[in-house]
Motif scaffolding. Structure first.
Motif, PDB file in Angstrom:
ATOM      1  N   SER A  41      34.583  34.776  42.908  1.00 23.01           N
ATOM      2  CA  SER A  41      35.470  34.117  41.946  1.00 23.01           C
ATOM      3  C   SER A  41      36.872  34.701  42.035  1.00 23.01           C
ATOM      4  N   PRO A  42      37.900  33.851  42.165  1.00 21.05           N
ATOM      5  CA  PRO A  42      39.273  34.356  42.171  1.00 21.05           C
ATOM      6  C   PRO A  42      39.724  34.862  40.808  1.00 21.05           C
ATOM      7  N   ILE A  43      38.931  34.588  39.784  1.00 23.45           N
ATOM      8  CA  ILE A  43      39.285  35.066  38.446  1.00 23.45           C
ATOM      9  C   ILE A  43      39.250  36.585  38.383  1.00 23.45           C
ATOM     10  N   ASP A  44      38.197  37.178  38.997  1.00 25.17           N
ATOM     11  CA  ASP A  44      38.027  38.628  38.917  1.00 25.17           C
ATOM     12  C   ASP A  44      37.499  39.244  40.216  1.00 25.17           C
ATOM     13  N   GLY A  45      37.351  38.439  41.255  1.00 26.66           N
ATOM     14  CA  GLY A  45      36.871  38.938  42.538  1.00 26.66           C
ATOM     15  C   GLY A  45      35.390  39.204  42.608  1.00 26.66           C
ATOM     16  N   LYS A  46      34.639  38.801  41.577  1.00 27.94           N
ATOM     17  CA  LYS A  46      33.209  39.110  41.530  1.00 27.94           C
ATOM     18  C   LYS A  46      32.384  38.035  42.234  1.00 27.94           C
ATOM     19  N   LEU A  47      31.187  38.437  42.680  1.00 31.47           N
ATOM     20  CA  LEU A  47      30.290  37.543  43.396  1.00 31.47           C
ATOM     21  C   LEU A  47      29.697  36.510  42.442  1.00 31.47           C
ATOM     22  N   LEU A  48      29.839  35.241  42.804  1.00 30.22           N
ATOM     23  CA  LEU A  48      29.226  34.154  42.047  1.00 30.22           C
ATOM     24  C   LEU A  48      27.855  33.804  42.608  1.00 30.22           C
ATOM     25  N   GLU A 374      46.790  42.267  38.445  1.00 37.63           N
ATOM     26  CA  GLU A 374      45.998  42.845  39.524  1.00 37.63           C
ATOM     27  C   GLU A 374      44.831  43.660  38.982  1.00 37.63           C
ATOM     28  N   GLU A 375      44.994  44.177  37.766  1.00 37.14           N
ATOM     29  CA  GLU A 375      43.952  45.010  37.174  1.00 37.14           C
ATOM     30  C   GLU A 375      42.669  44.227  36.901  1.00 37.14           C
ATOM     31  N   THR A 376      42.748  42.900  36.856  1.00 41.97           N
ATOM     32  CA  THR A 376      41.563  42.078  36.602  1.00 41.97           C
ATOM     33  C   THR A 376      40.658  41.983  37.823  1.00 41.97           C
ATOM     34  N   GLY A 377      41.212  42.318  39.005  1.00 45.86           N
ATOM     35  CA  GLY A 377      40.482  42.094  40.246  1.00 45.86           C
ATOM     36  C   GLY A 377      40.670  40.697  40.794  1.00 45.86           C
ATOM     37  N   GLY A 378      41.411  39.863  40.050  1.00 51.63           N
ATOM     38  CA  GLY A 378      41.656  38.489  40.468  1.00 51.63           C
ATOM     39  C   GLY A 378      42.968  38.343  41.220  1.00 51.63           C
ATOM     40  N   PHE A 379      43.308  37.083  41.529  1.00 54.17           N
ATOM     41  CA  PHE A 379      44.433  36.799  42.425  1.00 54.17           C
ATOM     42  C   PHE A 379      45.452  35.902  41.718  1.00 54.17           C
ATOM     43  N   TYR A 380      46.493  36.526  41.180  1.00 53.28           N
ATOM     44  CA  TYR A 380      47.453  35.793  40.355  1.00 53.28           C
ATOM     45  C   TYR A 380      48.887  36.045  40.848  1.00 53.28           C
ATOM     46  N   ILE A 381      49.674  34.974  40.883  1.00 54.14           N
ATOM     47  CA  ILE A 381      51.088  35.076  41.252  1.00 54.14           C
ATOM     48  C   ILE A 381      51.906  34.335  40.202  1.00 54.14           C
TER      49      ILE A 381
END
Length: 497
Positions: A41-48, A374-381
């Motif tokens: 998941s791009p929200i937090d980088g965790k495995l879905l 970045e602290e969420t582990g996700g991908f935000y710009i």
């Protein structure tokens, strides 16, 4: 529809059952050898989920199932009204599973839940409904012929259709392919992007449950291999693709190397949004310009990524634009109040950041330019705006597919048209003016498949064909023109005497 809370979506996500297997001949099955890839998941980088990584054996099985189903007539041989009834049941099922599908889309692609519940999933259901309603209302022709002949012109389903679809609007772009293809009587093999495969996999079971026969709708997830295999496959009659221009060129080559299958391509864009000095409403134009590039994190082929502003109003307009851009704050996509979600994955994040660095060297940064959360582990710009000294700048010429806007100043209508058309792409364009003559004349001269006047990205219904000029592709999605893509024309001449 009641606006559900962040807590609601978080709770639902925590208990969501995710299917990751391929769907072939009416059943879920693992890829040959049990191959999988990680769906993060791009929200937090965790495995879905671990998703089936389809290979040659899986593609062959899906195509064989599609061919058997087509040849048997179990779907292709149904009367149009029978296919219509089944497709309408499927569309109703998509609506009934709205929350589940929207949540899968948000978790998988990083899209705001407010968008997936209001645009993506209902849009896919509407697309299936629209083509279902069309198929018992379109007919053939009785062609003029000598009096001793009766000449008929009819359309027949083309056969096995492969649909290779992108990750920015996974369920919606897929529906633009499988909706008309299935309505026309074809069998379909759908290859979703490896970046966002989950809704396609779930849709397959809903299709079967609605009455679409086994083998008619198959899903083969995977990276680039299954797409290439489908393009090269000797038993695929047509391939419809949405994605990058570079991959589209390869698909055309593969079709030529195999069986000359029909190829329909919806490719990239670098769309110009032209604001004339007599713009009728600068506040609305500025808000629309921000939405044109920052909606869906800029991950849109029609993104208004080149903003052309007349010099006389540039300073005033930029102030309004920057204010509008600040409302697109990256946030948790599961929060219904979030207007801007996550970039789809780390690869795309780094690609966009690379373009931003290039922009810093050749243009003036007016807003943004940084990775955030970045602290969420996700991908935000954050929303990013450059003022471009010349249209030759890299960020103003190449498709970025991220929230990066290039602002270019012009002095005359002729100059604006020249800059707008100075692109290898021709997907969409817009012009803002109070002058009816300028609106029509500029629209005629813009080399683009869709032109908006005093708006941007409006007209979301299915009546308007969608596609581009030049290297933005060929053929059209949506409208009855799309239905034609998935048929073959047949002339039948009957001698009477």
């Amino acid at each position: 529809m009641d606006k559900k809370s962040l807590a609601f979506w978080q709770d639902k996500a925590a208990t969501l059952s995710i299917e990751g297997r391929a769907f072939i001949d009416g059943e879920y099955r693992d890829a040959e050898g049990g191959r999988t890839f990680d769906c993060l998941s791009p929200i937090d980088g965790k495995l879905l989920a671990k998703v089936a990584d389809s290979g040659a054996a899986d593609v062959d099985a899906a195509v064989s199932a599609a061919r058997r189903a087509f040849d048997s007539g179990v779907w292709s041989g149904l009367n149009p009204r029978q296919r219509k009834a089944i497709l309408l049941r499927w569309a109703a099922s998509i609506r009934e599973h709205m929350d589940e599908l929207a949540l899968l889309e948000t978790l998988d692609a990083g899209k705001p839940i407010a968008d997936t519940t209001s645009v993506d999933v209902p849009g896919a259901a509407y697309c299936v409904e629209w083509f279902a309603e069309a198929i018992d209302k379109v007919g053939g022709e009785v062609a003029p012929a000598d009096h001793h002949l009766v000449g008929l012109v009819t359309r027949e389903p083309i056969g096995v259709v492969a649909a290779v679809v992108p990750w920015n609007f996974p369920i919606l772009m897929a529906s633009w392919k499988f909706g008309p293809a299935l309505a026309a009587g074809n069998s379909v093999v759908l290859k979703p992007s490896e970046k966002s495969p989950l809704t396609a996999i779930r849709l397959a079971q809903l299709a079967l449950d609605a009455g679409i026969p086994a083998g008619v709708f198959n899903v083969v997830p995977g990276a680039g291999e299954p797409g290439k295999l489908l393009a090269l496959h000797q038993d695929v009659d047509c391939l419809a693709f949405t994605g990058s221009t570079n991959v589209g060129k390869l698909i055309m080559q593969y079709a030529g190397q195999s069986n000359l299958k029909r190829v329909w391509l919806e490719l990239g864009g670098k769309s110009p949004n032209i604001v004339m000095p007599d713009c009728p409403d600068m506040d609305r134009a500025a808000n629309a310009a921000a939405g044109a590039i920052f909606y869906n994190m800029g991950e849109m082929c029609t993104a208004g990524s080149r903003l052309l502003v007349h010099r006389d109003i540039k300073d005033v307009f930029l102030d309004k634009l920057i204010a509008a851009a600040r409302s697109y704050t990256p946030g948790n996509p599961l929060d219904p109040n979030t207007s801007m979600g996550a970039i789809v994955d780390k690869v795309q994040l780094e690609r966009v950041l690379g373009y931003i660095e290039a922009g810093r060297a050749e243009a003036k940064l007016l807003l943004g330019g940084a990775r955030v959360k970045e602290e969420t582990g996700g991908f935000y710009i954050e929303p990013t705006i450059f003022e471009i000294p010349a249209s030759g700048a890299k960020v103003a010429r190449e498709e970025i597919f991220g929230p990066v806007l290039s602002v270019i100043t012009f002095d005359t209508v002729e100059e604006a048209i020249r800059i707008a058309n100075d692109s290898e792409y021709g997907l969409a364009a817009a012009v803002w003016t109070s002058n009816l003559t300028i609106a029509h004349e500029v629209s005629r001269k813009l080399r683009a498949g869709t032109v908006w006047v005093n708006c941007y990205d409006e007209g979301g219904d299915m009546n308007f064909p969608f596609g581009g000029y030049k290297q933005s592709g060929n053929g059209r999605d949506k409208s009855l023109h799309a239905l034609e893509k998935y048929t073959e024309l047949k002339s039948t001449l009957v001698r009477l005497r």
